[in-house]
Write an enzyme that holds these catalytic residues in place. Structure first.
Site, PDB file in Angstrom:
ATOM      1  N   ASP A  55      42.892  38.600  50.094  1.00 29.43           N
ATOM      2  CA  ASP A  55      43.588  38.118  48.952  1.00 29.43           C
ATOM      3  C   ASP A  55      42.687  37.402  48.077  1.00 29.43           C
ATOM      4  O   ASP A  55      42.211  36.359  48.608  1.00 29.43           O
ATOM      5  CB  ASP A  55      44.874  37.275  49.166  1.00 29.43           C
ATOM      6  CG  ASP A  55      45.629  36.710  48.147  1.00 29.43           C
ATOM      7  OD1 ASP A  55      45.066  37.013  46.841  1.00 29.43           O
ATOM      8  OD2 ASP A  55      46.894  36.516  48.138  1.00 29.43           O
ATOM      9  N   ASN A  78      37.354  45.206  42.486  1.00 33.53           N
ATOM     10  CA  ASN A  78      38.248  46.127  41.890  1.00 33.53           C
ATOM     11  C   ASN A  78      39.684  45.455  41.775  1.00 33.53           C
ATOM     12  O   ASN A  78      40.629  45.811  41.045  1.00 33.53           O
ATOM     13  CB  ASN A  78      38.016  47.352  42.830  1.00 33.53           C
ATOM     14  CG  ASN A  78      39.356  48.401  42.354  1.00 33.53           C
ATOM     15  OD1 ASN A  78      39.529  48.626  41.233  1.00 33.53           O
ATOM     16  ND2 ASN A  78      40.287  48.456  43.480  1.00 33.53           N
ATOM     17  N   TYR A 143      47.036  40.192  30.302  1.00 37.82           N
ATOM     18  CA  TYR A 143      45.935  41.001  30.987  1.00 37.82           C
ATOM     19  C   TYR A 143      44.608  41.014  30.191  1.00 37.82           C
ATOM     20  O   TYR A 143      43.536  40.851  30.774  1.00 37.82           O
ATOM     21  CB  TYR A 143      46.730  42.355  31.015  1.00 37.82           C
ATOM     22  CG  TYR A 143      45.740  43.370  31.989  1.00 37.82           C
ATOM     23  CD1 TYR A 143      45.608  43.472  33.049  1.00 37.82           C
ATOM     24  CD2 TYR A 143      45.018  44.181  31.033  1.00 37.82           C
ATOM     25  CE1 TYR A 143      45.024  44.243  33.613  1.00 37.82           C
ATOM     26  CE2 TYR A 143      44.111  45.226  31.692  1.00 37.82           C
ATOM     27  CZ  TYR A 143      44.055  45.301  33.144  1.00 37.82           C
ATOM     28  OH  TYR A 143      43.211  46.270  33.778  1.00 37.82           O
ATOM     29  N   LYS A 147      40.665  40.063  31.428  1.00 38.17           N
ATOM     30  CA  LYS A 147      39.705  40.890  31.528  1.00 38.17           C
ATOM     31  C   LYS A 147      38.687  40.567  30.695  1.00 38.17           C
ATOM     32  O   LYS A 147      37.485  40.865  30.863  1.00 38.17           O
ATOM     33  CB  LYS A 147      40.349  42.337  31.116  1.00 38.17           C
ATOM     34  CG  LYS A 147      41.350  43.030  32.199  1.00 38.17           C
ATOM     35  CD  LYS A 147      40.474  42.977  33.649  1.00 38.17           C
ATOM     36  CE  LYS A 147      40.971  43.838  34.571  1.00 38.17           C
ATOM     37  NZ  LYS A 147      40.295  44.110  35.853  1.00 38.17           N
ATOM     38  N   VAL A 176      43.940  54.495  33.119  1.00 43.53           N
ATOM     39  CA  VAL A 176      43.397  55.188  34.485  1.00 43.53           C
ATOM     40  C   VAL A 176      44.511  55.738  35.061  1.00 43.53           C
ATOM     41  O   VAL A 176      45.725  54.895  35.173  1.00 43.53           O
ATOM     42  CB  VAL A 176      42.567  54.187  35.468  1.00 43.53           C
ATOM     43  CG1 VAL A 176      42.277  55.285  36.772  1.00 43.53           C
ATOM     44  CG2 VAL A 176      41.329  53.993  34.806  1.00 43.53           C
ATOM     45  N   THR A 178      46.989  55.719  37.758  1.00 44.30           N
ATOM     46  CA  THR A 178      47.314  55.061  38.626  1.00 44.30           C
ATOM     47  C   THR A 178      48.628  54.280  38.663  1.00 44.30           C
ATOM     48  O   THR A 178      49.588  54.600  37.649  1.00 44.30           O
ATOM     49  CB  THR A 178      46.316  53.511  38.973  1.00 44.30           C
ATOM     50  OG1 THR A 178      46.590  52.688  37.954  1.00 44.30           O
ATOM     51  CG2 THR A 178      45.073  53.930  39.074  1.00 44.30           C
TER      52      THR A 178
END
Length: 240
Positions: A55, A78, A143, A147, A176, A178
């Protein structure tokens, strides 16, 4: 550097982009892959793959990972989360959790593994960032902020680690395909294509990857004044 015969650590390796990094590393002839995840039972890859409990927000687990994986030459940062939390009106604890995972996590990994990469010849870090490091939307403020910080981490680490011969690659992209983006009805890059772009960058000695047209479009717009830039972005999103 070459992927073939290298030892690589991938965080968030149990699904999506991380799982594709693992598969492509196998295809490219990596010698060993540490597939890191909070729950190692979710890692399905085998062969040269060694599951590693990690983690990235847990300092003790980061230290343990560095002790267990002292032969690593490439680290792929990632692991990440997206909570859809705005900055001004959103829950502060959730905002902090997103920053802990997307910025402080990769920072902790970088600090722990930089000496290991130096001892093993220099190596490389690959940071999966986002085109959202360069713009934001009201529902994605947390987010985007995390980033943006990850982008700054990539640049800072590249400068700090230049003397030890460590490459630092920042990978930017739009959506992406996902679990994180399954609620969005828009063109999406495949996880396989993103992983390929990141690994190609290592072998080509690149510092930055614009993995799709959206990332290139957003990067180009940074030369505009904020109002004009957001008018352009929102128009492209059909929100103007």
């Amino acid at each position: 550097m070459k992927i073939a015969d290298s030892v690589v650590l991938v965080t968030g390796a149990n699904r999506g982009i991380g799982a594709q990094f693992v598969e492509q590393l196998k295809e490219r002839g990596a010698a060993k892959i540490y597939a890191a995840a909070r729950d190692t039972s979710t890692i399905e890859a085998s062969g040269i793959v060694e599951p590693l409990q990690l983690d990235v927000t847990d300092a003790a687990q980061v230290r343990a990972a560095a002790e267990a994986a002292g032969d690593v030459q490439v680290v792929i940062n990632n692991a990440g989360i997206s909570t859809g939390t705005p900055l001004v009106t959103g829950d502060e604890a959730t905002i902090r959790r997103e920053m802990e995972t997307n910025f402080f996590g990769p920072l902790a990994i970088t600090r722990a593994f930089a000496p290991i990469l130096e001892a093993n010849g220099g190596g490389a870090f690959v940071n999966v960032v986002s085109a959202l490091s360069w713009f934001t939307l009201p529902s994605g403020g947390a987010y985007a902020a995390s980033k943006a910080a990850a982008w700054s981490l990539s640049d800072s680490a590249r400068l700090e680690l230049r003397g030890q011969g460590t490459q630092v690659v920042a990978v930017h992209m739009g959506l992406v395909d996902t679990d994180m983006t399954k609620g969005f009805d828009a063109p999406k890059l495949s996880p396989s294509a993103l992983a390929s772009a990141g690994l190609d960058a290592i072998e080509k000695g690149l510092d930055e990857v614009l993995a799709d047209d959206w990332a290139a479009f957003i990067k180009k717009g940074l030369t505009l004044e904020p109002a004009a830039r957001y008018e352009q972005i929102l128009g492209a999103l059909g929100m103007g």
